[in-house]
Motif scaffolding. Structure first.
Motif, mmCIF file in Angstrom:
data_model
loop_
_atom_site.group_PDB
_atom_site.id
_atom_site.type_symbol
_atom_site.label_atom_id
_atom_site.label_comp_id
_atom_site.label_asym_id
_atom_site.label_seq_id
_atom_site.Cartn_x
_atom_site.Cartn_y
_atom_site.Cartn_z
ATOM 1 N N ASN A 79 0.373 4.124 8.494
ATOM 2 C CA ASN A 79 -0.446 4.448 7.327
ATOM 3 C C ASN A 79 0.103 3.875 6.014
ATOM 4 O O ASN A 79 -0.532 3.990 4.980
ATOM 5 C CB ASN A 79 -0.585 5.969 7.190
ATOM 6 N N LYS A 80 1.287 3.278 6.070
ATOM 7 C CA LYS A 80 1.910 2.742 4.868
ATOM 8 C C LYS A 80 1.130 1.515 4.368
ATOM 9 O O LYS A 80 0.686 0.701 5.168
ATOM 10 C CB LYS A 80 3.357 2.359 5.166
ATOM 11 N N LEU A 81 0.985 1.397 3.048
ATOM 12 C CA LEU A 81 0.250 0.271 2.444
ATOM 13 C C LEU A 81 1.228 -0.664 1.733
ATOM 14 O O LEU A 81 2.293 -0.237 1.267
ATOM 15 C CB LEU A 81 -0.750 0.787 1.412
ATOM 16 N N THR A 82 0.820 -1.918 1.622
ATOM 17 C CA THR A 82 1.614 -2.863 0.834
ATOM 18 C C THR A 82 1.412 -2.519 -0.642
ATOM 19 O O THR A 82 0.494 -1.781 -1.008
ATOM 20 C CB THR A 82 1.160 -4.319 1.086
ATOM 21 N N VAL A 83 2.248 -3.080 -1.507
ATOM 22 C CA VAL A 83 2.146 -2.804 -2.950
ATOM 23 C C VAL A 83 0.780 -3.246 -3.467
ATOM 24 O O VAL A 83 0.113 -2.525 -4.211
ATOM 25 C CB VAL A 83 3.287 -3.529 -3.712
ATOM 26 N N LYS A 84 0.345 -4.446 -3.038
ATOM 27 C CA LYS A 84 -0.937 -4.996 -3.489
ATOM 28 C C LYS A 84 -2.096 -4.106 -3.046
ATOM 29 O O LYS A 84 -2.997 -3.784 -3.827
ATOM 30 C CB LYS A 84 -1.111 -6.404 -2.929
ATOM 31 N N ALA A 85 -2.053 -3.658 -1.782
ATOM 32 C CA ALA A 85 -3.133 -2.815 -1.255
ATOM 33 C C ALA A 85 -3.139 -1.454 -1.940
ATOM 34 O O ALA A 85 -4.214 -0.889 -2.207
ATOM 35 C CB ALA A 85 -2.961 -2.643 0.250
ATOM 36 N N ALA A 86 -1.950 -0.955 -2.290
ATOM 37 C CA ALA A 86 -1.869 0.344 -2.959
ATOM 38 C C ALA A 86 -2.476 0.262 -4.360
ATOM 39 O O ALA A 86 -3.202 1.167 -4.796
ATOM 40 C CB ALA A 86 -0.412 0.803 -3.033
ATOM 41 N N LYS A 87 -2.196 -0.853 -5.088
ATOM 42 C CA LYS A 87 -2.756 -1.044 -6.444
ATOM 43 C C LYS A 87 -4.276 -1.160 -6.381
ATOM 44 O O LYS A 87 -4.993 -0.578 -7.194
ATOM 45 C CB LYS A 87 -2.180 -2.307 -7.076
ATOM 46 N N LYS A 88 -4.747 -1.926 -5.413
ATOM 47 C CA LYS A 88 -6.192 -2.140 -5.262
ATOM 48 C C LYS A 88 -6.899 -0.827 -4.967
ATOM 49 O O LYS A 88 -7.956 -0.529 -5.523
ATOM 50 C CB LYS A 88 -6.426 -3.148 -4.133
#
Length: 159
Positions: free
Chosen positions: A137-146
């Motif tokens: 379930n962890k997101l990348t930094v870019k996906a989290a910002k989006k």
């Protein structure tokens, strides 16, 4: 049926038990009592202490040795069929001993960070190597910002 020196046929084999030393007779009596034991039940074995299990194992191994001697010397068929029962009983006792040891080790390592490999859950290699739910379930930094900037849109449907 062996003949003793100086005796004839019918008298030769009779009475030899009377000439056996007392301890040998008692040994045979205990051997007979032991050989008439019923098949061991694992539920009964689990309740015994480690020392009792080791004593029982020693007795069973002695009985097996006696049965093997009887097999070589041409013993009764019921003794030969008893060999299998005794071997299975030995296996049961050894199994209970190893289960108890593993249970004690599991208790000792409970809550520790590292556990010995043989105490870990076996499962399958694929399951052991798979990502945990947290990792999935962890997101990348870019996906989290989006996701933060463009939150999911909510629609009201007119009925």
């Amino acid at each position: 049926f062996f003949l003793l020196k100086g005796k004839t046929g019918a008298q030769g084999g009779e009475g030899h038990k009377d000439r056996l030393p007392q301890e040998r007779r008692s040994q045979r009596a205990t051997e007979h009592a032991r050989s008439t034991m019923a098949k061991l039940k694992v539920s009964e074995l689990r309740g015994k202490s480690k020392q009792e299990l080791l004593n029982q194992l020693k007795d069973l191994k002695q009985e097996l040795a006696l049965l093997r001697v009887a097999k070589v010397t041409g013993g009764a068929p019921n003794k030969l069929s008893k060999i299998k029962v005794v071997r299975l009983s030995i296996a049961r006792v050894l199994t209970v001993i190893s289960h108890n040891q593993k249970a004690a080790l599991r208790k000792a390592y409970e809550g520790k960070q590292y556990i010995p490999i043989d105490l870990r859950a076996k499962k399958t290699r694929a399951i052991r190597k798979a990502l945990t739910k947290e990792q999935k379930n962890k997101l990348t930094v870019k996906a989290a910002k989006k996701a933060a900037q463009f939150s999911p849109r909510k629609y009201a449907i007119k009925a």
